[in-house]
Design a protein around this motif. Structure first.
Motif, PDB file in Angstrom:
ATOM      1  N   GLU A   4       5.106  41.105  16.475  1.00  0.00           N
ATOM      2  CA  GLU A   4       4.209  41.739  17.607  1.00  0.00           C
ATOM      3  C   GLU A   4       4.684  41.413  19.057  1.00  0.00           C
ATOM      4  O   GLU A   4       4.768  41.786  20.130  1.00  0.00           O
ATOM      5  N   SER A   5       3.596  40.335  19.665  1.00  0.00           N
ATOM      6  CA  SER A   5       3.567  40.274  20.596  1.00  0.00           C
ATOM      7  C   SER A   5       4.729  39.296  21.389  1.00  0.00           C
ATOM      8  O   SER A   5       5.088  39.595  22.799  1.00  0.00           O
ATOM      9  N   PHE A   6       5.723  38.655  20.376  1.00  0.00           N
ATOM     10  CA  PHE A   6       7.066  38.498  21.152  1.00  0.00           C
ATOM     11  C   PHE A   6       7.561  39.587  21.324  1.00  0.00           C
ATOM     12  O   PHE A   6       8.656  39.883  22.571  1.00  0.00           O
ATOM     13  N   LEU A   7       8.233  40.673  20.484  1.00  0.00           N
ATOM     14  CA  LEU A   7       8.914  41.384  20.646  1.00  0.00           C
ATOM     15  C   LEU A   7       8.625  42.352  21.564  1.00  0.00           C
ATOM     16  O   LEU A   7       9.049  43.196  21.916  1.00  0.00           O
ATOM     17  N   GLU A   8       6.600  42.667  22.052  1.00  0.00           N
ATOM     18  CA  GLU A   8       6.971  43.699  23.086  1.00  0.00           C
ATOM     19  C   GLU A   8       7.378  42.624  24.617  1.00  0.00           C
ATOM     20  O   GLU A   8       7.399  43.510  25.215  1.00  0.00           O
ATOM     21  N   ASN A   9       8.123  41.625  24.645  1.00  0.00           N
ATOM     22  CA  ASN A   9       8.658  40.833  25.778  1.00  0.00           C
ATOM     23  C   ASN A   9       9.996  41.423  25.487  1.00  0.00           C
ATOM     24  O   ASN A   9      10.906  40.584  26.740  1.00  0.00           O
ATOM     25  N   VAL A  10      10.447  41.545  24.491  1.00  0.00           N
ATOM     26  CA  VAL A  10      11.800  42.042  24.753  1.00  0.00           C
ATOM     27  C   VAL A  10      12.008  43.187  25.116  1.00  0.00           C
ATOM     28  O   VAL A  10      12.543  44.315  24.642  1.00  0.00           O
ATOM     29  N   THR A  11      13.393  42.952  25.688  1.00  0.00           N
ATOM     30  CA  THR A  11      13.333  44.250  26.982  1.00  0.00           C
ATOM     31  C   THR A  11      14.890  45.129  26.102  1.00  0.00           C
ATOM     32  O   THR A  11      13.676  46.390  25.873  1.00  0.00           O
ATOM     33  N   ASP A  44      33.824  36.721  11.640  1.00  0.00           N
ATOM     34  CA  ASP A  44      32.695  37.007  10.517  1.00  0.00           C
ATOM     35  C   ASP A  44      32.125  38.157  10.610  1.00  0.00           C
ATOM     36  O   ASP A  44      31.361  39.559  11.715  1.00  0.00           O
ATOM     37  N   ARG A  45      31.718  38.932   9.103  1.00  0.00           N
ATOM     38  CA  ARG A  45      31.161  40.070   9.094  1.00  0.00           C
ATOM     39  C   ARG A  45      29.659  39.693   9.557  1.00  0.00           C
ATOM     40  O   ARG A  45      28.889  38.966   9.128  1.00  0.00           O
ATOM     41  N   ALA A  46      29.407  41.188  10.271  1.00  0.00           N
ATOM     42  CA  ALA A  46      27.708  40.993  10.083  1.00  0.00           C
ATOM     43  C   ALA A  46      26.922  41.539   9.134  1.00  0.00           C
ATOM     44  O   ALA A  46      27.567  42.362   9.481  1.00  0.00           O
ATOM     45  N   ASN A  47      25.576  40.876   9.343  1.00  0.00           N
ATOM     46  CA  ASN A  47      24.746  40.513   8.692  1.00  0.00           C
ATOM     47  C   ASN A  47      23.407  41.007   8.916  1.00  0.00           C
ATOM     48  O   ASN A  47      22.752  41.464   8.519  1.00  0.00           O
ATOM     49  N   GLY A  48      23.646  41.089  10.077  1.00  0.00           N
ATOM     50  CA  GLY A  48      22.245  41.553  10.725  1.00  0.00           C
ATOM     51  C   GLY A  48      22.371  41.141  12.684  1.00  0.00           C
ATOM     52  O   GLY A  48      22.883  40.809  12.879  1.00  0.00           O
ATOM     53  N   MET A  49      20.897  41.108  13.294  1.00  0.00           N
ATOM     54  CA  MET A  49      21.065  40.789  15.035  1.00  0.00           C
ATOM     55  C   MET A  49      19.863  39.157  15.003  1.00  0.00           C
ATOM     56  O   MET A  49      18.723  39.292  13.924  1.00  0.00           O
ATOM     57  N   TYR A  50      19.734  39.391  15.625  1.00  0.00           N
ATOM     58  CA  TYR A  50      18.958  37.345  15.888  1.00  0.00           C
ATOM     59  C   TYR A  50      18.101  37.882  17.588  1.00  0.00           C
ATOM     60  O   TYR A  50      18.420  38.678  18.282  1.00  0.00           O
ATOM     61  N   PHE A  51      16.889  37.744  16.967  1.00  0.00           N
ATOM     62  CA  PHE A  51      15.756  38.057  18.416  1.00  0.00           C
ATOM     63  C   PHE A  51      15.856  36.227  18.843  1.00  0.00           C
ATOM     64  O   PHE A  51      15.296  35.619  17.928  1.00  0.00           O
ATOM     65  N   VAL A  52      15.501  35.755  19.806  1.00  0.00           N
ATOM     66  CA  VAL A  52      15.576  34.089  20.099  1.00  0.00           C
ATOM     67  C   VAL A  52      13.996  33.596  20.490  1.00  0.00           C
ATOM     68  O   VAL A  52      13.568  34.036  20.912  1.00  0.00           O
ATOM     69  N   GLY A  78      13.641  35.563  24.312  1.00  0.00           N
ATOM     70  CA  GLY A  78      13.447  36.404  24.742  1.00  0.00           C
ATOM     71  C   GLY A  78      14.540  37.471  24.019  1.00  0.00           C
ATOM     72  O   GLY A  78      14.629  38.285  24.404  1.00  0.00           O
ATOM     73  N   GLU A  79      15.195  36.434  24.026  1.00  0.00           N
ATOM     74  CA  GLU A  79      17.095  37.902  24.318  1.00  0.00           C
ATOM     75  C   GLU A  79      17.407  37.584  22.752  1.00  0.00           C
ATOM     76  O   GLU A  79      17.114  37.121  21.901  1.00  0.00           O
ATOM     77  N   TYR A  80      18.384  38.398  22.904  1.00  0.00           N
ATOM     78  CA  TYR A  80      18.405  38.666  21.681  1.00  0.00           C
ATOM     79  C   TYR A  80      20.202  38.894  21.512  1.00  0.00           C
ATOM     80  O   TYR A  80      20.973  39.033  22.397  1.00  0.00           O
ATOM     81  N   ARG A 103      15.323  28.934  17.211  1.00  0.00           N
ATOM     82  CA  ARG A 103      14.378  28.923  15.955  1.00  0.00           C
ATOM     83  C   ARG A 103      14.135  30.784  16.356  1.00  0.00           C
ATOM     84  O   ARG A 103      14.498  30.457  17.500  1.00  0.00           O
ATOM     85  N   VAL A 104      15.183  31.691  15.578  1.00  0.00           N
ATOM     86  CA  VAL A 104      14.999  32.863  15.821  1.00  0.00           C
ATOM     87  C   VAL A 104      15.107  33.951  14.699  1.00  0.00           C
ATOM     88  O   VAL A 104      14.536  33.159  13.796  1.00  0.00           O
ATOM     89  N   ALA A 105      14.717  34.841  15.312  1.00  0.00           N
ATOM     90  CA  ALA A 105      14.290  35.421  13.924  1.00  0.00           C
ATOM     91  C   ALA A 105      15.098  36.933  13.667  1.00  0.00           C
ATOM     92  O   ALA A 105      15.797  37.499  14.448  1.00  0.00           O
ATOM     93  N   PHE A 106      15.274  36.634  12.168  1.00  0.00           N
ATOM     94  CA  PHE A 106      16.512  37.699  12.196  1.00  0.00           C
ATOM     95  C   PHE A 106      15.780  38.880  11.214  1.00  0.00           C
ATOM     96  O   PHE A 106      15.117  39.024  10.024  1.00  0.00           O
ATOM     97  N   LEU A 107      16.615  39.681  11.873  1.00  0.00           N
ATOM     98  CA  LEU A 107      16.652  41.308  11.565  1.00  0.00           C
ATOM     99  C   LEU A 107      18.034  41.858  10.613  1.00  0.00           C
ATOM    100  O   LEU A 107      18.992  41.979  11.189  1.00  0.00           O
ATOM    101  N   ASP A 108      17.211  41.462   9.386  1.00  0.00           N
ATOM    102  CA  ASP A 108      19.548  42.027   7.949  1.00  0.00           C
ATOM    103  C   ASP A 108      19.787  43.908   8.772  1.00  0.00           C
ATOM    104  O   ASP A 108      18.925  44.259   9.222  1.00  0.00           O
ATOM    105  N   VAL A 109      20.782  44.200   8.501  1.00  0.00           N
ATOM    106  CA  VAL A 109      21.277  45.134   8.264  1.00  0.00           C
ATOM    107  C   VAL A 109      20.449  46.432   8.404  1.00  0.00           C
ATOM    108  O   VAL A 109      20.720  47.357   8.814  1.00  0.00           O
ATOM    109  N   SER A 110      20.640  46.514   7.102  1.00  0.00           N
ATOM    110  CA  SER A 110      19.835  47.563   6.584  1.00  0.00           C
ATOM    111  C   SER A 110      17.961  47.802   7.242  1.00  0.00           C
ATOM    112  O   SER A 110      17.766  49.290   7.792  1.00  0.00           O
ATOM    113  N   ALA A 111      18.242  46.654   7.489  1.00  0.00           N
ATOM    114  CA  ALA A 111      16.540  47.393   8.885  1.00  0.00           C
ATOM    115  C   ALA A 111      16.357  47.731   9.798  1.00  0.00           C
ATOM    116  O   ALA A 111      16.059  48.558  10.448  1.00  0.00           O
TER     117      ALA A 111
END
Length: 147
Positions: A4-11, A44-52, A78-80, A103-111
């Protein structure tokens, strides 16, 4: 709570409501990659996005008939990345590899589709920025639709 605190800093996510960021934080999965390891590969086929979360990644684009791979960008804490392939429903247009241990935080395509609808316009605008970066690197219009 950590995300939550990490995502507050993602533009990209600053304009979201607190509860929207909390929902995204709940859907994230932490992943680690060693130096040199590819996180996504061009084509490759996209399966999600990543936050660094930590470390630096290099964006590599294979161009031309020779298959020369060139670094076109770096992605840092802080970038994605990976969102454009999801927005455009296209294969990955570049390889993103760990420049050091990351280390990345992965958000899958459905989310992604469920939670990031409010960010779609911003992500589509980013396509133009990436294309401008390629012109600087390769000296000609080289379309990038996603990575």
């Amino acid at each position: 709570k950590m995300y939550e605190s990490f995502l507050e800093n993602v533009t990209l996510l600053k304009h979201l409501e607190k509860y929207e960021r909390e929902n995204i934080a709940d859907a994230l999965v932490s992943q680690a990659f060693a130096k040199g390891q590819a996180v996504v590969k061009q084509g490759d086929r996209a399966n999600g996005m990543y936050f660094v979360e930590s470390g630096t990644l290099v964006v590599l684009k294979t161009m031309g008939h020779e298959g020369d791979e060139k670094a076109v960008n770096e992605v840092q804490q802080g970038e994605y990345f990976g969102e454009l392939a999801l927005v455009n429903h296209a294969p990955r247009a570049a390889t993103v590899a760990a420049k050091d241990d990351v280390r990345v935080a992965f958000l899958d395509v459905s989310a992604f589709e469920r939670l990031l609808g409010p960010c779609m316009d911003i992500m589509k605008r980013n396509t133009e920025e990436y294309e401008e970066q390629l012109v600087k690197v390769f000296g000609a219009k080289a379309k990038i639709t996603s990575y």
